[in-house]
Design a protein around this motif. Structure first.
Motif, short mmCIF file in Angstrom:
data_model
loop_
_atom_site.label_atom_id
_atom_site.label_comp_id
_atom_site.label_asym_id
_atom_site.label_seq_id
_atom_site.Cartn_x
_atom_site.Cartn_y
_atom_site.Cartn_z
N THR A 1 0.87 -1.16 0.00
CA THR A 1 0.00 0.00 0.00
C THR A 1 0.92 1.22 0.00
N GLU B 1 -7.78 2.96 -1.18
CA GLU B 1 -9.04 2.23 -1.22
C GLU B 1 -9.18 1.57 -2.59
N PRO B 2 -9.78 0.40 -2.65
CA PRO B 2 -10.02 -0.24 -3.94
C PRO B 2 -10.91 0.65 -4.81
N THR C 1 -11.17 -4.43 -10.45
CA THR C 1 -10.90 -3.48 -9.37
C THR C 1 -9.41 -3.21 -9.23
N GLU D 1 -6.81 -2.63 -6.81
CA GLU D 1 -6.74 -2.96 -5.39
C GLU D 1 -5.74 -2.06 -4.66
N ASN D 2 -5.77 -2.11 -3.33
CA ASN D 2 -4.87 -1.32 -2.50
C ASN D 2 -3.41 -1.55 -2.86
#
Length: 166
Positions: free
Chosen positions: A47, A105-106, A149, A151-152
């Motif tokens: 992240t 955040e996704p 999506t 993702e983080n």
């Protein structure tokens, strides 16, 4: 303490080869310990918080290795960052507002075969980037995707649409 100083050399960048080797051994052991303290995810699913900590830890250890920073104070500062990272990660599990602050955040990029161009643009995901992520998941086109999506971790996850029942 004089013996340790003789082993690791001065902090002015004038350490000899043997002293740099001793520093390397100490830093290797301390680096492993710091990674164990920080937790596996620090260097796996990155992240933004994880990336910053990894960069600073690497930079601090490098400076301690070469004598560009005082050896023990650099290790202490690095340990503080690693522990702070661990504490923030644990607190983020408890408080969603903190998780949103320190983690990404996704973001949905594709829903039911339709690309969200605004989300893609906002996050610097071009058509080629999206298509590459789809190919890595054995999907040829966005219209085959139920959910795509960002993702983080920066990876794009893909959930295929169910095949039409004939």
């Amino acid at each position: 303490m004089d013996m340790i100083r003789t082993l690791i050399g001065p902090d002015n960048g004038d350490a000899n080869a043997a002293q740099l080797c001793v520093r390397a051994l100490i830093l290797f052991a301390i680096g492993i310990a710091y990674i164990r303290i920080a937790g596996r995810r620090t260097f796996a699913l990155a992240t933004p918080l994880d990336i910053v900590v990894a960069l600073v830890v690497g930079s601090n250890l490098s400076r301690a290795m070469t004598g560009k920073a005082p050896f023990w104070p650099a290790l202490a500062a690095t340990l503080l960052l690693v522990v702070l990272h661990r504490v923030l990660a644990m607190l983020a599990l408890r408080w969603d507002w903190l998780a949103k602050l320190v983690k990404a955040e996704p973001v949905v990029l594709v829903r039911d075969g339709k690309e969200d161009r605004r989300a893609m643009f906002r996050h610097g995901i071009g058509d080629d980037d999206l298509l590459e992520a789809l190919r890595l998941e054995q999907v040829e086109r966005p219209d085959e995707v139920r959910l795509g999506t960002l993702e983080n971790s920066g990876n794009i996850s893909v959930v295929r649409r169910k095949a039409d029942a004939a």
